[in-house]
Write a protein that holds these residues in place. Structure first.
Motif, mmCIF file in Angstrom:
data_model
loop_
_atom_site.group_PDB
_atom_site.id
_atom_site.type_symbol
_atom_site.label_atom_id
_atom_site.label_comp_id
_atom_site.label_asym_id
_atom_site.label_seq_id
_atom_site.Cartn_x
_atom_site.Cartn_y
_atom_site.Cartn_z
ATOM 1 N N LYS A 75 0.856 -1.183 0.000
ATOM 2 C CA LYS A 75 0.000 0.000 0.000
ATOM 3 C C LYS A 75 0.892 1.234 0.000
ATOM 4 C CE LYS A 75 -0.622 0.479 5.011
ATOM 5 N NZ LYS A 75 -1.624 0.584 6.099
ATOM 6 N N PRO A 76 0.374 2.378 -0.431
ATOM 7 C CA PRO A 76 1.218 3.577 -0.496
ATOM 8 C C PRO A 76 1.644 4.062 0.885
ATOM 9 C CG PRO A 76 -1.074 4.094 -1.009
ATOM 10 C CD PRO A 76 -0.978 2.614 -0.954
ATOM 11 N N LYS A 77 2.940 4.302 1.035
ATOM 12 C CA LYS A 77 3.476 4.815 2.292
ATOM 13 C C LYS A 77 4.257 6.109 2.074
ATOM 14 C CE LYS A 77 3.789 0.338 4.653
ATOM 15 N NZ LYS A 77 4.706 -0.631 5.325
ATOM 16 N N ARG A 78 5.145 6.106 1.073
ATOM 17 C CA ARG A 78 5.968 7.287 0.837
ATOM 18 C C ARG A 78 5.141 8.434 0.249
ATOM 19 N NH1 ARG A 78 11.652 7.760 0.062
ATOM 20 N NH2 ARG A 78 11.780 5.488 0.077
ATOM 21 N N ILE A 79 4.183 8.105 -0.614
ATOM 22 C CA ILE A 79 3.275 9.102 -1.194
ATOM 23 C C ILE A 79 1.873 8.803 -0.685
ATOM 24 C CG2 ILE A 79 2.289 10.024 -3.321
ATOM 25 C CD1 ILE A 79 4.913 9.184 -4.718
ATOM 26 N N ARG A 80 1.286 9.722 0.060
ATOM 27 C CA ARG A 80 -0.026 9.477 0.663
ATOM 28 C C ARG A 80 -1.136 10.305 0.044
ATOM 29 N NH1 ARG A 80 0.250 6.543 5.303
ATOM 30 N NH2 ARG A 80 -1.923 6.174 4.739
ATOM 31 N N VAL A 81 -0.777 11.321 -0.746
ATOM 32 C CA VAL A 81 -1.766 12.169 -1.438
ATOM 33 C C VAL A 81 -1.325 12.274 -2.891
ATOM 34 C CG1 VAL A 81 -2.826 14.455 -1.592
ATOM 35 C CG2 VAL A 81 -2.264 13.485 0.657
ATOM 36 N N ILE A 82 -2.223 11.936 -3.828
ATOM 37 C CA ILE A 82 -1.866 12.025 -5.242
ATOM 38 C C ILE A 82 -2.386 13.342 -5.831
ATOM 39 C CG2 ILE A 82 -1.571 9.572 -5.636
ATOM 40 C CD1 ILE A 82 -4.397 9.426 -6.727
ATOM 41 N N GLY A 83 -2.428 13.435 -7.153
ATOM 42 C CA GLY A 83 -2.773 14.677 -7.831
ATOM 43 C C GLY A 83 -1.518 15.306 -8.416
ATOM 44 N N GLN A 84 -1.560 15.596 -9.739
ATOM 45 C CA GLN A 84 -0.338 15.974 -10.453
ATOM 46 C C GLN A 84 -0.241 17.443 -10.835
ATOM 47 O OE1 GLN A 84 0.826 13.085 -13.664
ATOM 48 N NE2 GLN A 84 -1.239 12.341 -13.325
ATOM 49 N N GLU A 85 -1.356 18.132 -10.972
ATOM 50 C CA GLU A 85 -1.301 19.500 -11.479
ATOM 51 C C GLU A 85 -2.277 20.377 -10.716
ATOM 52 O OE1 GLU A 85 -2.282 19.306 -15.666
ATOM 53 O OE2 GLU A 85 -4.022 18.042 -15.296
ATOM 54 N N LEU A 86 -2.013 21.682 -10.739
ATOM 55 C CA LEU A 86 -2.817 22.585 -9.913
ATOM 56 C C LEU A 86 -2.681 24.018 -10.383
ATOM 57 C CD1 LEU A 86 -0.902 24.131 -7.204
ATOM 58 C CD2 LEU A 86 0.018 21.907 -7.846
ATOM 59 N N ALA A 87 -3.618 24.833 -9.915
ATOM 60 C CA ALA A 87 -3.520 26.285 -10.003
ATOM 61 C C ALA A 87 -3.953 26.826 -8.653
ATOM 62 C CB ALA A 87 -4.397 26.836 -11.120
ATOM 63 N N GLY A 88 -3.293 27.884 -8.204
ATOM 64 C CA GLY A 88 -3.630 28.413 -6.889
ATOM 65 C C GLY A 88 -2.933 29.730 -6.614
ATOM 66 N N GLU A 89 -2.862 30.080 -5.351
ATOM 67 C CA GLU A 89 -2.308 31.362 -4.929
ATOM 68 C C GLU A 89 -1.238 31.161 -3.867
ATOM 69 O OE1 GLU A 89 -4.030 35.228 -2.593
ATOM 70 O OE2 GLU A 89 -5.156 34.550 -4.352
ATOM 71 N N ILE A 90 -0.135 31.883 -4.004
ATOM 72 C CA ILE A 90 0.945 31.831 -3.022
ATOM 73 C C ILE A 90 0.489 32.537 -1.736
ATOM 74 C CG2 ILE A 90 3.302 32.525 -2.476
ATOM 75 C CD1 ILE A 90 3.290 30.472 -4.650
ATOM 76 N N VAL A 91 0.561 31.819 -0.616
ATOM 77 C CA VAL A 91 0.151 32.412 0.657
ATOM 78 C C VAL A 91 1.317 32.579 1.629
ATOM 79 C CG1 VAL A 91 -2.232 31.626 0.470
ATOM 80 C CG2 VAL A 91 -0.539 30.136 1.552
ATOM 81 N N GLU A 92 2.468 31.973 1.291
ATOM 82 C CA GLU A 92 3.649 32.109 2.134
ATOM 83 C C GLU A 92 4.859 31.686 1.308
ATOM 84 O OE1 GLU A 92 5.422 30.392 6.399
ATOM 85 O OE2 GLU A 92 3.323 30.006 5.835
ATOM 86 N N VAL A 93 6.015 32.319 1.545
ATOM 87 C CA VAL A 93 7.228 31.931 0.819
ATOM 88 C C VAL A 93 8.383 31.767 1.789
ATOM 89 C CG1 VAL A 93 6.560 33.016 -1.364
ATOM 90 C CG2 VAL A 93 7.833 34.341 0.336
ATOM 91 N N GLY A 94 9.323 30.882 1.435
ATOM 92 C CA GLY A 94 10.544 30.718 2.202
ATOM 93 C C GLY A 94 11.481 31.889 1.981
ATOM 94 N N LYS A 95 12.457 32.025 2.841
ATOM 95 C CA LYS A 95 13.313 33.215 2.833
ATOM 96 C C LYS A 95 14.204 33.321 1.599
ATOM 97 C CE LYS A 95 17.084 31.160 5.605
ATOM 98 N NZ LYS A 95 18.121 31.306 4.559
ATOM 99 N N ASP A 96 14.436 32.217 0.889
ATOM 100 C CA ASP A 96 15.309 32.260 -0.278
ATOM 101 C C ASP A 96 14.554 32.415 -1.603
ATOM 102 O OD1 ASP A 96 17.509 31.934 1.371
ATOM 103 O OD2 ASP A 96 17.473 29.737 1.196
ATOM 104 N N VAL A 97 13.248 32.484 -1.541
ATOM 105 C CA VAL A 97 12.435 32.581 -2.759
ATOM 106 C C VAL A 97 12.512 34.001 -3.322
ATOM 107 C CG1 VAL A 97 10.096 32.440 -3.694
ATOM 108 C CG2 VAL A 97 10.904 30.715 -2.051
ATOM 109 N N LYS A 98 12.802 34.121 -4.617
ATOM 110 C CA LYS A 98 12.995 35.428 -5.239
ATOM 111 C C LYS A 98 11.897 35.793 -6.238
ATOM 112 C CE LYS A 98 16.985 35.704 -3.137
ATOM 113 N NZ LYS A 98 17.121 36.534 -1.924
ATOM 114 N N SER A 99 11.427 34.829 -7.013
ATOM 115 C CA SER A 99 10.533 35.150 -8.130
ATOM 116 C C SER A 99 9.054 35.045 -7.776
ATOM 117 C CB SER A 99 10.836 34.229 -9.317
ATOM 118 O OG SER A 99 10.562 32.867 -8.986
#
Length: 336
Positions: A75-99
């Protein structure tokens, strides 16, 4: 991926390999981005035939065995949620993110990380390891329309470039009415080809509306038994006759197989050095610059998304059932 403690989100848990019912609505802890990642609120994702194959782990043995070793044998253990593509909105970024910045509207693929069947997902700013490309959403598309572009669009772009499609050439697309094929028709027309689209009768009107010059109902006609020849045959679903397709190619023809079984891969290798016809069975490499190219085409009106049905996340089982009928016209959208 780091996890924020005590903050939960909706997701679709992949509990075992099998039918649609193995997908369960479940609350899990909401992720927080690493230094090079953005946290994306998923506004739309999709159900593709590939998602259904993944859910069942319905692949040839040479693929399914190593995938079971990686994901989980029983049974799946390493991957528990599937789904390959998406569209959405950035709500938080890490400190090294530039673009990317908070509030940016984005679309992309998850790569082999999967995980789009959730309210939130963390993806790196730049594609790395097993993650896919991410970029700003086309300004003239809804989130639902944009979510359906990356997987099919990138697959088609890869194969048409490998097939070196040229203006004025004739291309036949087998399985043209789905998420990959509908973009295939439009991109082949953009490159200047004359397009013959093959699928079920219910999809032919749509295929004509997006630019197909000729349509064939596969239940009524076998294109490999006709006298017509093509410069390129693009088999999206991997079900065309191998020998028949080669016969239907003209001089210097190219046979592109997006979903080959093991027998076709072996036959492609054995036939690869024979004659003047080229056979391509490669795996698509998803690149950010290619996704940006698709975005540009969308924004100048050269590419659009065909949406068949939309389902809320709570009806993911029904959505998977519908996709497995093979009746969907274009894309099926999920909204968390």
């Amino acid at each position: 991926m780091q996890i924020s403690k005590g903050i939960f989100m909706k997701s679709i848990a992949w509990t075992k390999y099998g039918p649609p019912e193995v997908l369960k609505l479940k609350e899990i802890e909401k992720p927080i981005p690493k230094d090079d990642e953005g946290l994306i609120k998923v506004i739309a994702t999709t159900v593709t035939a590939g998602d259904c194959e993944m859910r069942r782990l319905d692949f040839p043995l040479y693929l399914s065995f190593p995938m079971r070793i990686y994901i989980g044998f029983f049974k799946p253990k390493r991957i528990r949620v599937i789904g390959q593509e998406l569209a959405g909105e950035i709500v938080e970024v890490g400190k090294d993110v530039k673009s990317l910045k908070v509030g940016d509207q984005v679309f992309g693929t998850t790569g082999f990380k999967f995980g789009a069947y959730a309210e939130y997902i963390c993806l790196p700013e730049k594609s790395k390891d097993m993650s896919g490309p991410l970029t700003h959403k086309p300004t003239n598309m809804s989130f639902e329309e944009a979510a359906a572009v990356p997987t099919g669009g990138l697959e088609v772009l890869h194969f048409l470039r490998k097939g070196n499609i040229k203006r004025g050439e004739k291309i036949l697309i087998n399985g043209a009415g789905g998420s990959i094929g509908s973009f295939g028709v439009q991109l082949a027309k953009y490159f200047g080809a004359e397009v013959t689209a093959v699928d079920s009768a219910e999809k032919l009107e749509m295929l004509g509306s997006i630019g197909a010059d000729h349509v064939i109902d596969y239940a009524q006609e076998d294109f490999t038994e006709k006298e017509n020849t093509y410069d390129v045959i693009f088999d999206v679903i991997g079900k065309s006759s191998f020998s028949g397709s080669l016969r239907s190619l003209g001089e210097n023809g190219r046979y592109l197989i997006a979903n080959p079984n093991l027998i076709k891969i072996i036959r492609a290798l054995l036939n690869g050095g024979k004659g003047n016809k080229k056979i391509v069975t490669e795996t698509t490499i998803q690149k950010t610059e290619d996704l940006q190219f698709l975005k540009e085409l969308i924004e100048v009106g050269k590419l659009k998304t065909i949406i068949d049905r939309k389902y809320p996340m709570e009806e993911i089982v029904e959505a998977h059932r519908y996709v497995e009928t093979g009746e969907k016209i274009g894309n099926v959208i999920i909204t968390p």
